[in-house]
Write a protein that holds these residues in place. Sequence first.
Motif, PDB file in Angstrom:
ATOM      1  N   ALA A  49       0.829  -1.214   0.000  1.00 53.03           N
ATOM      2  CA  ALA A  49       0.000   0.000   0.000  1.00 53.03           C
ATOM      3  C   ALA A  49       0.860   1.260   0.000  1.00 53.03           C
ATOM      4  CB  ALA A  49      -0.937  -0.006   1.209  1.00 53.03           C
ATOM      5  N   GLU A  50       1.861   1.315   0.881  1.00 50.19           N
ATOM      6  CA  GLU A  50       2.693   2.521   0.937  1.00 50.19           C
ATOM      7  C   GLU A  50       3.518   2.692  -0.331  1.00 50.19           C
ATOM      8  OE1 GLU A  50       6.053   4.729   3.672  1.00 50.19           O
ATOM      9  OE2 GLU A  50       4.575   3.446   4.648  1.00 50.19           O
ATOM     10  N   THR A  51       3.937   1.596  -0.915  1.00 51.16           N
ATOM     11  CA  THR A  51       4.673   1.677  -2.177  1.00 51.16           C
ATOM     12  C   THR A  51       3.794   2.279  -3.266  1.00 51.16           C
ATOM     13  OG1 THR A  51       6.046  -0.221  -1.580  1.00 51.16           O
ATOM     14  CG2 THR A  51       5.920   0.341  -3.926  1.00 51.16           C
ATOM     15  N   ALA A  52       2.547   1.825  -3.357  1.00 51.42           N
ATOM     16  CA  ALA A  52       1.632   2.354  -4.372  1.00 51.42           C
ATOM     17  C   ALA A  52       1.392   3.849  -4.166  1.00 51.42           C
ATOM     18  CB  ALA A  52       0.314   1.584  -4.349  1.00 51.42           C
ATOM     19  N   ALA A  53       1.182   4.262  -2.923  1.00 57.78           N
ATOM     20  CA  ALA A  53       0.978   5.686  -2.638  1.00 57.78           C
ATOM     21  C   ALA A  53       2.230   6.493  -2.985  1.00 57.78           C
ATOM     22  CB  ALA A  53       0.603   5.883  -1.170  1.00 57.78           C
ATOM     23  N   SER A  66      12.488  17.843  -4.709  1.00 56.97           N
ATOM     24  CA  SER A  66      11.682  17.349  -3.587  1.00 56.97           C
ATOM     25  C   SER A  66      11.669  15.829  -3.522  1.00 56.97           C
ATOM     26  CB  SER A  66      10.237  17.836  -3.716  1.00 56.97           C
ATOM     27  OG  SER A  66      10.179  19.233  -3.721  1.00 56.97           O
ATOM     28  N   ASN A  67      11.248  15.324  -2.361  1.00 56.71           N
ATOM     29  CA  ASN A  67      11.019  13.905  -2.141  1.00 56.71           C
ATOM     30  C   ASN A  67       9.674  13.731  -1.459  1.00 56.71           C
ATOM     31  OD1 ASN A  67      13.336  12.448  -3.053  1.00 56.71           O
ATOM     32  ND2 ASN A  67      14.498  13.262  -1.325  1.00 56.71           N
ATOM     33  N   VAL A  68       9.119  12.517  -1.530  1.00 63.22           N
ATOM     34  CA  VAL A  68       7.936  12.180  -0.742  1.00 63.22           C
ATOM     35  C   VAL A  68       8.304  11.068   0.225  1.00 63.22           C
ATOM     36  CG1 VAL A  68       6.221  12.893  -2.456  1.00 63.22           C
ATOM     37  CG2 VAL A  68       7.061  10.554  -2.481  1.00 63.22           C
ATOM     38  N   PHE A  69       7.717  11.117   1.404  1.00 67.78           N
ATOM     39  CA  PHE A  69       7.953  10.126   2.444  1.00 67.78           C
ATOM     40  C   PHE A  69       6.640   9.764   3.105  1.00 67.78           C
ATOM     41  CE2 PHE A  69      11.788  12.712   2.189  1.00 67.78           C
ATOM     42  CZ  PHE A  69      12.780  11.757   2.106  1.00 67.78           C
ATOM     43  N   GLY A  70       6.460   8.497   3.430  1.00 69.59           N
ATOM     44  CA  GLY A  70       5.289   8.096   4.193  1.00 69.59           C
ATOM     45  C   GLY A  70       5.387   8.630   5.607  1.00 69.59           C
ATOM     46  N   LEU A 121       1.407  11.052   2.821  1.00 66.43           N
ATOM     47  CA  LEU A 121       2.791  11.302   2.417  1.00 66.43           C
ATOM     48  C   LEU A 121       3.160  12.727   2.770  1.00 66.43           C
ATOM     49  CD1 LEU A 121       2.763   9.848  -1.212  1.00 66.43           C
ATOM     50  CD2 LEU A 121       3.486   8.680   0.886  1.00 66.43           C
ATOM     51  N   GLY A 122       4.390  12.919   3.191  1.00 65.41           N
ATOM     52  CA  GLY A 122       4.935  14.244   3.372  1.00 65.41           C
ATOM     53  C   GLY A 122       5.767  14.616   2.161  1.00 65.41           C
ATOM     54  N   VAL A 123       5.700  15.863   1.761  1.00 64.75           N
ATOM     55  CA  VAL A 123       6.517  16.371   0.653  1.00 64.75           C
ATOM     56  C   VAL A 123       7.594  17.244   1.280  1.00 64.75           C
ATOM     57  CG1 VAL A 123       6.537  17.707  -1.483  1.00 64.75           C
ATOM     58  CG2 VAL A 123       4.509  16.352  -0.869  1.00 64.75           C
ATOM     59  N   LYS A 124       8.829  16.939   0.998  1.00 62.91           N
ATOM     60  CA  LYS A 124       9.943  17.645   1.621  1.00 62.91           C
ATOM     61  C   LYS A 124      10.959  18.052   0.564  1.00 62.91           C
ATOM     62  CE  LYS A 124      12.803  17.364   5.672  1.00 62.91           C
ATOM     63  NZ  LYS A 124      12.675  18.670   6.173  1.00 62.91           N
ATOM     64  N   GLU A 125      11.416  19.292   0.670  1.00 66.99           N
ATOM     65  CA  GLU A 125      12.468  19.751  -0.240  1.00 66.99           C
ATOM     66  C   GLU A 125      13.761  19.025   0.067  1.00 66.99           C
ATOM     67  OE1 GLU A 125      13.461  23.859  -1.076  1.00 66.99           O
ATOM     68  OE2 GLU A 125      11.388  24.433  -0.689  1.00 66.99           O
TER      69      GLU A 125
END
Length: 129
Positions: A49-53, A66-70, A121-125
């Motif tokens: 599930a987290e991989t798909a998101a 940027s990156n995304v993180f669960g 998901l968090g979006v982080k620079e």
Amino acid sequence: MSSPINMITLLKMEIIKQTKELVQITMPITNETKQPMGYLHGGASVTLAETAASVGGLLYIDKETSNVFGIEINANHIKAKKDGLLQAFAKPVHIGKSTMVWDIRIYDEMDELVTISRCTLGVKEKRKN
């Protein structure tokens, strides 16, 4: 050149579709995805599930900056499985500047619901070196 080993390759996930509206990933139930009693491990479903998101989240960001993180995930396991092929379908619920929320439904090869999940998901620079 071979692909690096990561959760996607380790658990034999295959990305079938990836658009901003829908991400579809399959994962076979193997010995690596089972708990000691021989059933699908809930953690394997959550990993799918987290991989798909996360795959979906990457479509909404500039990967150079940027990156995304669960940052949060929950799951309701509806059906126990010992074998077969799982299909995760992730759809965005909220796409913001700093967070995204995704709804993920995981079905088996008989199109029966196995797991319902929601992932934030968090979006982080990226840090500048």
